[in-house]
Write an enzyme that holds these catalytic residues in place. Structure first.
Site, short mmCIF file in Angstrom:
data_model
loop_
_atom_site.label_atom_id
_atom_site.label_comp_id
_atom_site.label_asym_id
_atom_site.label_seq_id
_atom_site.Cartn_x
_atom_site.Cartn_y
_atom_site.Cartn_z
N SER A 120 -4.50 6.00 5.51
CA SER A 120 -4.90 5.74 4.14
C SER A 120 -6.01 6.64 3.62
CB SER A 120 -5.35 4.28 4.00
OG SER A 120 -6.40 4.00 4.91
N THR A 121 -6.64 7.44 4.46
CA THR A 121 -7.72 8.30 3.99
C THR A 121 -7.51 9.72 4.49
OG1 THR A 121 -9.10 7.74 5.89
CG2 THR A 121 -9.38 6.40 3.92
#
Length: 215
Positions: free
Chosen positions: A31-32
């Protein structure tokens, strides 16, 4: 910097497709920008996945194109494999929904880290428990919302956003604006609202100096 989700399908040549006769497709997500997919990719490869669908996108995002492609590629008898449960669902209800839809299509599900396989009796029992917990969570949210609305109605408020100005503040503003030397913009700044909000709550007020009269 990642400006949009990365959607990649990696084909891995394997001598066997692993358990069962159907395909074993993997789905991996981070997610990052500073996270890497290597750990998930290696685990899914060891789990016998013929294809791995990858993307970089927040778990809270409803737009996950690689997952959509992966789900469409699955057929009855196939198995969807993830490294960990939270890589698939945005929440417990979302996870239960996806796995339930797979089950209806005759597609199995497996999570490597939690060692859950819906093809086994134990795995099915686990997801029945998850489903019950998701329903419990929905009921709690519903009850809390209804209780909050009932409490607000008892205090004379209806549901919805709290007004920017309460009745006391409106009375104060009206009193202030009776003074021709006080500007609407100054009053708005004092109460932390816009001039439009002042006009909306107070009604027709005198125009500021130099401004055209309000009609």
């Amino acid at each position: 910097m990642w400006n949009r989700p990365l959607c990649v399908k990696i084909s891995v040549c394997l001598s066997t497709l692993g358990k069962g006769m159907g395909k074993r497709l993997g789905y991996a997500r981070v997610s990052t920008d500073d996270q890497r997919l290597d750990l998930q990719r290696d685990a899914l490869t060891r789990a016998g996945c013929a294809d791995i669908y990858e993307e970089k996108v927040s778990g809270k995002s409803a737009d996950r194109p690689a997952l959509d492609y992966c789900l469409r590629a699955l057929s009855a008898g196939d198995t969807l494999v993830v490294w960990r449960l939270d890589r698939l669902g945005r929440s417990l209800p979302d996870l239960v929904r996806i796995v339930g839809e797979l089950e209806q299509r005759g597609v199995g599900f497996e999570s490597v880290t939690e060692r859950i396989e819906t093809g086994s009796a134990t795995g099915k029992l686990t997801f029945h428990l998850f489903s019950a917990l998701a329903e419990f969570e929905r009921n709690l949210i519903r009850e809390r919302t209804q209780a909050g609305l009932a409490a607000a109605r008892a205090r004379g408020r209806k549901g919805g956003r709290k007004p920017a100005l309460d009745a006391k503040q409106v009375r104060e503003i009206k009193a202030l604006l009776r003074d021709p030397d006080i500007q609407v913009a100054d009053v708005a700044k004092r109460y932390g609202v816009s001039r439009a909000t002042i006009y909306k709550h107070v009604g027709a007020v005198r125009p500021e100096r130099g401004a055209s009269p309000m009609i």
